[in-house]
Structures are given as structure tokens and as C-alpha cells.
Design a protein around this motif. Structure first.
Motif, PDB file in Angstrom:
ATOM      1  N   LEU C 244       0.817  -1.217   0.000  1.00 29.85           N
ATOM      2  CA  LEU C 244       0.000   0.000   0.000  1.00 29.85           C
ATOM      3  C   LEU C 244       0.848   1.263   0.000  1.00 29.85           C
ATOM      4  O   LEU C 244       0.476   2.268  -0.589  1.00 29.85           O
ATOM      5  CB  LEU C 244      -0.907   0.014   1.242  1.00 29.85           C
ATOM      6  N   GLU C 245       1.993   1.216   0.683  1.00 27.79           N
ATOM      7  CA  GLU C 245       2.695   2.470   0.940  1.00 27.79           C
ATOM      8  C   GLU C 245       3.989   2.642   0.159  1.00 27.79           C
ATOM      9  O   GLU C 245       4.578   3.725   0.160  1.00 27.79           O
ATOM     10  CB  GLU C 245       2.957   2.615   2.451  1.00 27.79           C
ATOM     11  N   MET C 246       4.423   1.569  -0.522  1.00 23.13           N
ATOM     12  CA  MET C 246       5.690   1.678  -1.260  1.00 23.13           C
ATOM     13  C   MET C 246       5.657   2.789  -2.309  1.00 23.13           C
ATOM     14  O   MET C 246       6.672   3.390  -2.643  1.00 23.13           O
ATOM     15  CB  MET C 246       5.996   0.350  -1.972  1.00 23.13           C
ATOM     16  N   GLY C 247       4.469   3.041  -2.839  1.00 21.75           N
ATOM     17  CA  GLY C 247       4.340   3.970  -3.951  1.00 21.75           C
ATOM     18  C   GLY C 247       4.778   5.386  -3.616  1.00 21.75           C
ATOM     19  O   GLY C 247       5.249   6.106  -4.495  1.00 21.75           O
ATOM     20  N   TYR C 248       4.639   5.771  -2.374  1.00 21.45           N
ATOM     21  CA  TYR C 248       4.935   7.169  -2.055  1.00 21.45           C
ATOM     22  C   TYR C 248       5.888   7.344  -0.877  1.00 21.45           C
ATOM     23  O   TYR C 248       6.117   8.456  -0.425  1.00 21.45           O
ATOM     24  CB  TYR C 248       3.632   7.936  -1.776  1.00 21.45           C
ATOM     25  N   ALA C 249       6.422   6.230  -0.345  1.00 17.66           N
ATOM     26  CA  ALA C 249       7.252   6.339   0.853  1.00 17.66           C
ATOM     27  C   ALA C 249       8.633   6.885   0.523  1.00 17.66           C
ATOM     28  O   ALA C 249       9.206   6.554  -0.510  1.00 17.66           O
ATOM     29  CB  ALA C 249       7.384   4.973   1.518  1.00 17.66           C
ATOM     30  N   THR C 250       9.151   7.725   1.407  1.00 18.75           N
ATOM     31  CA  THR C 250      10.529   8.199   1.269  1.00 18.75           C
ATOM     32  C   THR C 250      11.212   8.166   2.630  1.00 18.75           C
ATOM     33  O   THR C 250      10.538   8.044   3.659  1.00 18.75           O
ATOM     34  CB  THR C 250      10.583   9.649   0.743  1.00 18.75           C
ATOM     35  N   GLY C 251      12.522   8.268   2.615  1.00 17.08           N
ATOM     36  CA  GLY C 251      13.294   8.394   3.852  1.00 17.08           C
ATOM     37  C   GLY C 251      13.075   7.240   4.803  1.00 17.08           C
ATOM     38  O   GLY C 251      13.091   6.075   4.412  1.00 17.08           O
ATOM     39  N   ILE C 252      12.817   7.590   6.068  1.00 22.64           N
ATOM     40  CA  ILE C 252      12.711   6.565   7.101  1.00 22.64           C
ATOM     41  C   ILE C 252      11.456   5.711   6.903  1.00 22.64           C
ATOM     42  O   ILE C 252      11.431   4.532   7.231  1.00 22.64           O
ATOM     43  CB  ILE C 252      12.734   7.233   8.501  1.00 22.64           C
ATOM     44  N   HIS C 253      10.435   6.320   6.322  1.00 27.58           N
ATOM     45  CA  HIS C 253       9.214   5.588   6.021  1.00 27.58           C
ATOM     46  C   HIS C 253       9.514   4.463   5.019  1.00 27.58           C
ATOM     47  O   HIS C 253       9.125   3.306   5.215  1.00 27.58           O
ATOM     48  CB  HIS C 253       8.170   6.568   5.441  1.00 27.58           C
ATOM     49  N   TYR C 254      10.243   4.808   3.960  1.00 29.29           N
ATOM     50  CA  TYR C 254      10.688   3.859   2.949  1.00 29.29           C
ATOM     51  C   TYR C 254      11.454   2.717   3.627  1.00 29.29           C
ATOM     52  O   TYR C 254      11.202   1.523   3.395  1.00 29.29           O
ATOM     53  CB  TYR C 254      11.572   4.616   1.956  1.00 29.29           C
ATOM     54  N   SER C 255      12.363   3.092   4.510  1.00 30.99           N
ATOM     55  CA  SER C 255      13.173   2.098   5.215  1.00 30.99           C
ATOM     56  C   SER C 255      12.305   1.204   6.107  1.00 30.99           C
ATOM     57  O   SER C 255      12.539   0.003   6.230  1.00 30.99           O
ATOM     58  CB  SER C 255      14.245   2.806   6.034  1.00 30.99           C
ATOM     59  N   ALA C 256      11.281   1.814   6.717  1.00 26.86           N
ATOM     60  CA  ALA C 256      10.412   1.041   7.618  1.00 26.86           C
ATOM     61  C   ALA C 256       9.657  -0.042   6.838  1.00 26.86           C
ATOM     62  O   ALA C 256       9.359  -1.104   7.379  1.00 26.86           O
ATOM     63  CB  ALA C 256       9.422   1.965   8.331  1.00 26.86           C
ATOM     64  N   LEU C 257       9.342   0.233   5.571  1.00 28.98           N
ATOM     65  CA  LEU C 257       8.656  -0.783   4.767  1.00 28.98           C
ATOM     66  C   LEU C 257       9.590  -1.953   4.480  1.00 28.98           C
ATOM     67  O   LEU C 257       9.179  -3.118   4.503  1.00 28.98           O
ATOM     68  CB  LEU C 257       8.143  -0.173   3.461  1.00 28.98           C
ATOM     69  N   PHE C 258      10.864  -1.651   4.227  1.00 27.66           N
ATOM     70  CA  PHE C 258      11.832  -2.738   4.054  1.00 27.66           C
ATOM     71  C   PHE C 258      12.007  -3.508   5.364  1.00 27.66           C
ATOM     72  O   PHE C 258      12.201  -4.726   5.353  1.00 27.66           O
ATOM     73  CB  PHE C 258      13.182  -2.189   3.570  1.00 27.66           C
ATOM     74  N   ALA C 259      11.936  -2.775   6.483  1.00 26.07           N
ATOM     75  CA  ALA C 259      12.026  -3.458   7.778  1.00 26.07           C
ATOM     76  C   ALA C 259      10.859  -4.423   7.941  1.00 26.07           C
ATOM     77  O   ALA C 259      11.005  -5.524   8.495  1.00 26.07           O
ATOM     78  CB  ALA C 259      12.051  -2.428   8.913  1.00 26.07           C
ATOM     79  N   THR C 260       9.675  -4.040   7.441  1.00 24.12           N
ATOM     80  CA  THR C 260       8.538  -4.956   7.447  1.00 24.12           C
ATOM     81  C   THR C 260       8.868  -6.198   6.618  1.00 24.12           C
ATOM     82  O   THR C 260       8.534  -7.330   6.996  1.00 24.12           O
ATOM     83  CB  THR C 260       7.285  -4.269   6.860  1.00 24.12           C
ATOM     84  N   GLY C 261       9.568  -5.956   5.491  1.00 18.34           N
ATOM     85  CA  GLY C 261      10.018  -7.069   4.656  1.00 18.34           C
ATOM     86  C   GLY C 261      10.968  -7.992   5.398  1.00 18.34           C
ATOM     87  O   GLY C 261      10.936  -9.212   5.216  1.00 18.34           O
ATOM     88  N   ILE C 262      11.839  -7.407   6.245  1.00 14.14           N
ATOM     89  CA  ILE C 262      12.769  -8.239   7.038  1.00 14.14           C
ATOM     90  C   ILE C 262      11.980  -9.219   7.904  1.00 14.14           C
ATOM     91  O   ILE C 262      12.314 -10.396   7.995  1.00 14.14           O
ATOM     92  CB  ILE C 262      13.677  -7.354   7.930  1.00 14.14           C
ATOM     93  N   ILE C 263      10.921  -8.706   8.547  1.00 11.83           N
ATOM     94  CA  ILE C 263      10.116  -9.590   9.402  1.00 11.83           C
ATOM     95  C   ILE C 263       9.558 -10.751   8.572  1.00 11.83           C
ATOM     96  O   ILE C 263       9.659 -11.923   8.960  1.00 11.83           O
ATOM     97  CB  ILE C 263       8.935  -8.826  10.038  1.00 11.83           C
ATOM     98  N   LEU C 264       8.983 -10.432   7.413  1.00 15.61           N
ATOM     99  CA  LEU C 264       8.409 -11.485   6.565  1.00 15.61           C
ATOM    100  C   LEU C 264       9.457 -12.507   6.161  1.00 15.61           C
ATOM    101  O   LEU C 264       9.244 -13.717   6.236  1.00 15.61           O
ATOM    102  CB  LEU C 264       7.788 -10.864   5.307  1.00 15.61           C
ATOM    103  N   LEU C 265      10.610 -12.000   5.740  1.00 18.25           N
ATOM    104  CA  LEU C 265      11.694 -12.872   5.312  1.00 18.25           C
ATOM    105  C   LEU C 265      12.105 -13.808   6.454  1.00 18.25           C
ATOM    106  O   LEU C 265      12.263 -15.021   6.274  1.00 18.25           O
ATOM    107  CB  LEU C 265      12.874 -11.984   4.890  1.00 18.25           C
ATOM    108  N   ALA C 266      12.251 -13.224   7.645  1.00 16.28           N
ATOM    109  CA  ALA C 266      12.679 -14.009   8.796  1.00 16.28           C
ATOM    110  C   ALA C 266      11.650 -15.092   9.116  1.00 16.28           C
ATOM    111  O   ALA C 266      12.000 -16.251   9.353  1.00 16.28           O
ATOM    112  CB  ALA C 266      12.896 -13.103  10.005  1.00 16.28           C
ATOM    113  N   VAL C 267      10.368 -14.720   9.090  1.00 14.96           N
ATOM    114  CA  VAL C 267       9.322 -15.686   9.426  1.00 14.96           C
ATOM    115  C   VAL C 267       9.339 -16.857   8.430  1.00 14.96           C
ATOM    116  O   VAL C 267       9.277 -18.025   8.823  1.00 14.96           O
ATOM    117  CB  VAL C 267       7.933 -15.004   9.425  1.00 14.96           C
ATOM    118  N   ILE C 268       9.459 -16.526   7.143  1.00 16.66           N
ATOM    119  CA  ILE C 268       9.439 -17.584   6.125  1.00 16.66           C
ATOM    120  C   ILE C 268      10.643 -18.510   6.279  1.00 16.66           C
ATOM    121  O   ILE C 268      10.527 -19.732   6.188  1.00 16.66           O
ATOM    122  CB  ILE C 268       9.419 -16.953   4.707  1.00 16.66           C
ATOM    123  N   ILE C 269      11.819 -17.942   6.530  1.00 23.15           N
ATOM    124  CA  ILE C 269      13.010 -18.787   6.678  1.00 23.15           C
ATOM    125  C   ILE C 269      12.861 -19.698   7.899  1.00 23.15           C
ATOM    126  O   ILE C 269      13.181 -20.892   7.838  1.00 23.15           O
ATOM    127  CB  ILE C 269      14.292 -17.922   6.752  1.00 23.15           C
TER     128      ILE C 269
END
Lengths: 282, 251, 291
Positions: C244-269
Motif C-alpha cells: 500500500l505504501e511503497m508507492g509514495y514512501a521516502t526516507g525513514i518511512h521507505y526504510s520502515a517498509l523494508f524493515a517490514t520485509g525483514i520480518i516477513l523474510l525471517a518468518v518464512i526462513i
């Protein structure tokens, strides 16, 4: 023998439940596909398939999006097929059972299970921004290639391993080198299985949305160059449906997408059928 | 004394192929009957007809009658499950469940509705003793049956079969996967069991047939060529083909 | 000589393609982490994981409601899908006559092949209005998302469980039937336990699919950042949050979305490691003789 239900009755009850669950599962597929086709097919005609969109897709056709789907999928397969098949040959013929092979297997398992949106994140950060490919067919295609690769690898590996050992022994005994044997004897015998893998990878690329959301762009024109932005069908359907642009056209796009996937599935099944018959028949 | 098992004009087909051709044989109570003959002659198919294991094969067809204690086992009113309780079977390859030794023997008791722990424990002990396995496993009843040797596994399968107290025990080449010492143990066991059970044993091994059985039937190409007392059949066969087979001229 | 050189050369190329999947994984992990870590560090791991408020405009990033959203939708989907798919896999492996199998196998393939955006669309036009009419609210809800996820994870669980059931040696089946067990007793007491590790793997992989699903969920869940009071209220999952938010995120917000990705990646592994461990352990117990 103080049982509430006798073994014979529980057998009958459970058998009914099992039959019911099987039939219910079939009903689910018919429901989803049937609903989409019944509502979507009336919209689908030659103008819809070969026309350009008007007003962001509120009316008009979906031709640029069909082109986008094929283009992006093509790029994905051109990259993923050699990687997947090469990896499969390496795993099946060169690598023994060691730590590295286990790592490769686990790696491709992870690749196969990573959520597609995470691929999307990676594709955006790496292809779009870091390699500066921008929102383009190339960025989207490469991202999809990563997702299609494990599918191709696994299917190809199975089909290479199922080539009888006697074939390669026969070839080696004639003094052929290992690569000659693989190239001349093993790969041809495994080709139908490899093609099945490629088609399965193709299905994965055609149906994917989340991974291309932020890699392929959202163009309304058909892409020409590999660096042009594009809009494959799933992405177009998502836009139409969630932004409420046009419900009839959303149904039509959904129907085209479903038909595309059905064709791919039927082709795969026919291939697999023929392949197994050929392997067993003689 | 009435026969335990009477088979009349039995024909068995799998799809198009005619496997058993007009089989007629009567089997006596509490005795061992051997079925001998070359591979593919229909011996196994025959005993699998007696506990209706062939029912699991979709192309199976038969005509003729098989009477157990005078009643047709293929009568529509007969419940296959009840029949298999009365006619136990030991297979060619030992096939214990991937469960503990105790649970393997207790399995049949439990599925037939026995819940009392003490009774089950007693029956398991009895059956293992009857199968001459108790002394070897009594200290490791909770161990997986997969850890036993092939011969022990086969005796466990026999114990599992007799735990549900069948009237007839079918044995489909029970020793063919075993070494000579294990084979001797199983044969001794058959000697012991024949007082209480009617045993039909399929064997490739003619010496085994002479050692364990009172009666023998010789199968060839889906037919019974000759049957009768084991001693008579081996010493003084009436049919030329039987003589050829037992003297090793073919098969 | 040249032939040997060619052989060596080819072997090197194949080796390179072979390890490419490892390299890609490493590349993905490196990029997701390098983009996501800044946000995790500046917000603090604890505040990020357990923060109740997600307000990018004011620089507040707590994903706890999204974690709950993902767990809740996944859990309900499993609750519905596991019984149905186990029954269906038993039906396929043990009971269905050949003709029925010939129909059902492609059905399951079909369910697996339907694009997630089609499922989402179907949910949007059928399930959401149904929920709105019968249970009030907007219809965009936990339950809507769970129902769609249920159908989506069915094929995963069914096909892997069926393989596990089929790999149980036929001898066990025969032995049990010969003791006078009914087919259901045989399935329940012998075949199912013998296939259990494979079935658990199937459920774990189905769970992974539910956690990772994005498009279908985004279209029916309502995407409100909240801990829902009931299953009829909207919810946002971790995956939707990114999309939902990748389209307009910048700066720390942008980074926070990747951090959300880290959680997903960790859970799947972690899920994959568990699945592999179960398979490994099964091999050890069968080989070693102890249960």
C-alpha cells in the motif's frame, strides 16, 4: 465394547465426509472460474482484446496489457530458463551429496517461498534504483525471473534424474565425455520435463502482481524497448478493481487472465501426459 | 469332522486374465496345509481370495464358492471386516507398522473395541509368547518394531495376527525373506500353532512343505494338479507333472 | 585435450548457475536488510515490533497491529483449510476411484494456478458484499481475507499431504485390513500417523503461503491499521502494508517498509527450517529404530 459409534458406521460417515470434501473442492474451483467467466466473457470481443484503453481503461481494450504480460514473461523466462536448467544439470549430474548441494536446495526452497511482495521490494531497491533500470519491462522481468527460477530448477532436476542411468553409462562406455553425454543423451531425454518446468515458471510469471507492482511501472501504452514501463494484465485488473475505474472491464480483464492461465495449465497437462505415456509405453 | 474351508469350482480373473481355473479343495480343521508350485501359478491369489484381500484390486472378478464353516464368504451379507478378523494373514515381506512393538500387537485388539489396558497388556504378552518372541522383546516393548531383525519382525507379525484370535491363518511365503535360522524358528512356531489354528501356508520350498504340513496341494498354471497327504504327494505322486516338479525337472 | 577443456569450462558454467540461487538469496537478504535496518535501528527493534501506532507522517512506526493482522488472518485460514484439505488429500490418496481422481487432480492444479489478483477480485465482488449484507460494517474484514486465503492455501496443503499419504508403503494398508480393520480405522491409526511429518510440512508451507499473500488480502481486508475487535472488522497485514505504501514512501518511512520485509523474510526462513527439521527427524527415527 462400549462404543458410541460402531467401526462400520464410522467408516460410512467418514467415507461420506471424504467424498464431500472432494466434491466441495471441485465446487470451489467451478465457483471462482465460473463466476469470472460468466461475468467477464460478455465483455470480451476482438475490440476488447486488440483495442487500446480509453480513459485509463474505463473503456476500450486491453491490448497493451496483453503485450506487456507476454513481454515481461518472455524476459523472465529468457533469464530464468538457463539459470534453472543449468542449476538442475549441476545438481543432478555434477554435484554429489554435500553441504553445498544442501545449501543450493535450501536456497531454492527459500526462493520459492519468499512472499512475492518481498521480491517486489528487492526488485525495486536493486533493479529499479541500484542498477537504475527504472520502472521497466527489464526490472519487472528480472524480478519475475527470480521467482520463476526455483520452479524451473526443481521440475528440470526431477526430469533429469529420471533419465535412466543406463543411457549415460551407454554413452560414457563409448568414450563420450561427461558434457557430451549430458548434451547428446540426457538433456534430449529430459526435454519434455524441462519444458513442463518452463511452462510452470511461465504460469508463475503471468499471474504475479505484487512483485511487479513497484518494478514494472504502470504505462498505458504497449512497451517497445526493454526499458519502457509496462502494465501486465494482473496489475491492470488490480488498478481497475481497486480504483473503481470500470467493473465491466475488470471482469473482462479477469476473464482473459483466467483463460490465459487455463490454456497454460492444459498445455502443461497434455505435455506431462504425453511424456509419461511415452516413458511408460515402451 | 466337517471341513473348515470348502472351495468349489473357484475361478478368479484380474481384468481379462484368468488367474485361477476351477479350483476345488477342502481344508481340514487345525492342521497345516501347504500350497506349492512355481512362481505365478496362483497360490498367492488363491489365499488372498480366502480373506478377500483381492477385493482391494478393482479388476478382480470371481465365480464359484468359498465356504468357511459351511457359509459362503462372498455372500453379500458377509462383512469383509468380520471375515478378516476370522481369517488372519501373514505376508511374504514382514510388514510391521511403524509403531512400538507393543502397539503393533495391541493394534488389532484396539480396533476391535478392546479398551481395558490390563486386558490388552495380557493379550499382548500371551500373543508374543505364543509367537516365541516374548523373551527377546519383553524389555523393549516400547521400541519401534522397525528396529527388529527380519525374523523378529515376521514373528511379530504372527503375534499381531494371533492376538485377534482368528480361526484360520494364511501365510504367504512367510520365510522367503528370512535367513535359515529365522526360518527354523518360524517353522517351529507353525508346529506349535497348528493345534489351535487352521493354517494354510504358501511356500516355494518343498522341504518346508514336508516339514510343516500334513496336507499339500500342488498348483500349476492356475489349477490344482494334485492335492492330498503331504507324504503321499511327495513319495508317490499320481500325476506326472507333480512328479516332474518335486523331482526338480522344472519350476 | 580441447574436449577436456570444454568439459571443464561447461562444468564451471553449470556450477555458476547452480550456486546462483544461493547468490540471489544472499543478494535479496543484503538489500532488504541494508534498506530496512536504518528504520529498525532508529525506531528500536522492540518499538518497531511491538509499537501499536503506525503513523508515517509523524515518524511513528509500530507494526504490532499488522503482525496481529497477519497472524489472525493466517490462523483462521488454517482453521478452515486444514480439515478440508486433509479430508480432501485422504480422499485423493485412499478413497477416490480413478475417474474421480482424474477430475480432482486438475481441479487442485487449477486452484493453485488462479492468480492471486483474481482471488482478490472474486473476494471483492462476492465475499465483501456478502459480509456487508449479512454481518454489517463495510464487509472488508478479517473473515473476508481469511476465506480467500483458505481457498488459496488448499492446493498447497492438499497436494503435499497427498504425496505424504501416498508414500506410506502399501504393506501397512494390507496388514491393517488383513487384521479386520475398516478402511477408516486403517487410515486413522496407521496411514495418517505414518504420513504425519509430511502432513505437518504441508501445513507449514500452507501457512507460509497465507503469511506471504499480498494482493488477494489487500483487496478484501480493508487495510485499517488496528487490532480488530472482531473478525468482522477490517485489518491490515504485513504484506499489505508494504504494497500500500511503497508507492509514495521516502526516507525513514521507505526504510520502515523494508524493515517490514525483514520480518516477513525471517518468518518464512524460520518456517522452512522447521519444515526441513521435521523431515530430517523423521528419517532419523525410522532409520534408528526408536519412535
Amino acid at each position: 465394547m462400549n462404543r458410541i459409534i460402531s467401526p462400520k458406521n464410522s467408516q460410512k460417515i467418514m467415507k461420506t465426509i471424504f467424498w464431500g470434501s472432494g466434491i466441495f473442492t471441485m465446487f470451489l474451483l467451478i465457483l471462482v472460474i465460473g463466476y469470472i467467466l460468466v461475468n467477464g466473457l460478455p465483455v470480451v470481443n476482438l475490440n476488447f482484446i486488440f483495442g487500446d484503453p480509453i480513459d485509463n481503461g474505463a473503456s476500450g481494450g486491453i491490448f497493451p496489457f496483453i503485450i506487456s504480460t507476454f513481454y515481461v514473461t518472455f524476459v523472465a523466462l529468457v533469464v530464468a530458463t538457463p539459470l534453472g536448467v543449468g542449476g538442475a544439470v549441476y545438481l543432478a549430474e555434477y554435484a554429489g551429496e554435500n553441504k553445498l548441494v544442501k545449501a543450493i536446495r535450501f536456497g531454492s526452497e527459500i526462493l520459492a517461498s519468499i512472499p512475492s511482495i518481498v521480491f517486489g521490494l528487492f526488485g525495486f531497491a536493486f533493479f529499479v534504483v541500484y542498477l537504475n533500470f527504472g520502472f521497466s519491462v527489464l526490472s519487472g522481468g528480472l524480478t519475475l525471473a527470480l521467482m520463476a527460477m526455483p520452479t524451473i530448477l526443481r521440475t528440470a532436476e526431477v526430469s533429469i534424474e529420471s533419465v535412466p542411468k543406463s543411457y549415460s553409462e551407454g554413452s560414457m562406455a563409448l568414450g563420450a565425455s561427461k558434457w557430451q553425454t549430458i548434451y547428446q543423451v540426457i538433456l534430449p531425454a529430459a526435454v519434455p520435463g524441462i519444458i513442463t518446468g518452463v511452462i510452470l515458471g511461465m504460469a508463475r510469471a503471468v499471474e504475479e502482481t505484487a512483485a511487479i507492482l513497484y518494478t514494472v511501472g504502470a504505462a498505458l501504452q504497449a512497451p517497445v524497448s526493454i526499458f519502457d514501463p509496462a502494465r501486465p494484465l494482473p496489475l491492470h485488473l488490480y488498478t481497475l478493481a481497486t480504483e473503481g475505474i470500470s467493473m465491466p472491464n475488470a471482469y473482462g480483464t479477469a476473464a482473459v487472465l483466467v483463460i490465459l492461465i487455463l490454456i497454460i495449465t492444459i498445455v502443461t497437462n497434455t505435455l506431462v501426459d504425453r511424456y509419461t505415456k511415452k516413458m511408460m509405453g515402451r | 469332522m466337517p471341513y473348515r474351508l470348502e472351495v468349489e469350482n473357484l475361478n478368479v480373473y484380474f481384468g481379462e486374465s484368468h488367474i485361477l481355473n476351477d479350483i476345488n479343495i477342502n481344508i481340514n480343521n487345525n492342521m497345516v496345509t501347504s500350497l506349492i508350485g512355481p512362481s505365478g501359478c496362483g497360490k498367492s491369489t488363491f489365499i488372498r481370495t480366502i480373506n478377500r484381500m483381492n477385493d482391494t484390486i478393482p479388476t478382480f472378478k470371481k465365480d464359484g464358492t468359498v465356504l468357511l464353516d459351511g457359509k459362503d464368504i462372498y455372500d453379500p451379507k458377509v462383512d469383509v471386516v468380520d471375515l478378516r478378523k476370522r481369517v488372519g494373514m501373514v505376508f511374504q515381506k514382514p510388514n510391521p507398522f511403524p509403531k512400538s512393538i507393543f502397539d503393533n500387537v495391541a493394534y488389532g485388539l484396539r480396533i476391535h473395541g478392546l479398551n481395558d489396558k490390563d486386558i490388552i497388556a495380557n493379550k499382548v504378552e500371551e500373543s508374543l509368547k505364543a509367537a516365541a518372541l516374548w523373551d527377546e522383546v519383553k524389555d523393549k516393548l516400547e521400541m519401534s518394531a522397525m528396529g527388529l531383525s527380519g525374523g523378529q519382525q515376521q514373528r511379530l507379525c504372527i503375534a499381531r495376527t494371533i492376538a485377534v484370535e482368528p480361526e484360520v491363518i494364511l501365510m504367504d511365503e512367510p520365510c522367503s525373506a528370512l535367513d535359515p535360522i529365522s526360518t527354523t524358528k518360524i517353522e517351529d512356531l507353525i508346529h506349535k500353532l497348528k493345534n489351535d489354528y487352521t493354517i494354510i501356508i504358501v511356500t516355494h520350498n518343498m522341504q518346508q512343505a514336508t516339514r510343516v504340513s500334513k496336507y499339500t496341494a500342488f498348483f500349476l498354471h492356475g489349477e490344482i494338479v494334485e492335492s492330498g497327504l503331504t507324504d503321499k504327494l511327495f513319495m508317490d505322486p499320481t500325476d506326472k507333472r507333480t512328479e516332474d516338479y518335486i523331482t526338480g525337472r522344472f519350476g | 585435450m580441447t574436449e577436456k577443456k570444454e568439459d571443464k569450462f561447461v562444468q564451471w558454467i553449470l556450477f555458476a548457475t547452480g550456486i546462483s540461487s544461493i547468490l540471489i538469496i544472499i543478494l535479496i537478504i543484503v538489500f532488504i536488510f541494508s534498506e530496512g535496518l536504518p528504520a529498525m535501528l532508529s525506531v528500536g527493534l522492540f518499538n518497531f515490533l511491538f509499537g501499536m501506532v503506525w503513523n508515517p507522517d509523524n515518524g511513528i512506526f509500530g507494526v504490532f497491529p499488522m503482525i496481529i493482522g497477519t497472524l489472525l488472518t493466517t490462523f483462521i485460514a488454517l482453521l478452515l483449510a486444514v480439515p478440508l484439505s486433509l479430508c480432501c488429500s485422504i480422499f485423493l490418496a485412499e478413497i477416490a476411484p480413478p475417474n474421480m481422481r482424474k477430475l480432482l487432480k486438475p481441479t487442485i492444479q487449477g486452484l493453485a494456478g488462479i492468480p492471486s489478483v483474481i482471488y482478490g477480485f472474486f473476494g471483492l465482488v462476492i465475499i465483501v458484499p456478502f459480509m456487508r449484507i449479512h454481518f454489517g460494517g463495510s464487509g472488508f474484514s478479517v473473515l473476508s481475507a481469511s476465506l480467500i486465503l483458505t481457498v488459496m492455501i488448499l492446493p498447497t496443503i492438499i497436494s503435499i499431504s497427498e504425496d505424504a499419504l501416498r508414500s506410506v508403503p502399501y504393506e501397512y494398508n494390507e496388514a491393517s485390513l488383513a487384521l479386520g480393520a475398516t478402511q477408516w480405522q486403517t487410515i486413522k491409526n496407521v496411514i495418517f500417523p505414518a504420513a504425519l511429518s509430511g502432513i505437518i510440512t504441508a501445513i507449514i508451507l500452507g501457512m507460509g503461503r497465507a503469511i506471504g499473500e499480498t494482493m488477494a488480502v489487500i483487496m478484501v481486508a480493508g487495510n485499517v491499521v488496528q487490532i480488530p475487535g472482531s473478525i468482522f472488522e477490517p485489518v491490515r497485514t504485513l504484506t499489505s502494508n508494504i504494497a500500500l505504501e511503497m508507492g509514495y514512501a521516502t526516507g525513514i518511512h521507505y526504510s520502515a517498509l523494508f524493515a517490514t520485509g525483514i520480518i516477513l523474510l525471517a518468518v518464512i526462513i524460520v518456517l522452512l527450517l522447521i519444515a526441513n527439521y521435521i523431515n530430517y527427524k523423521k528419517r532419523v527415527t525410522i532409520g534408528g529404530g526408536y519412535l
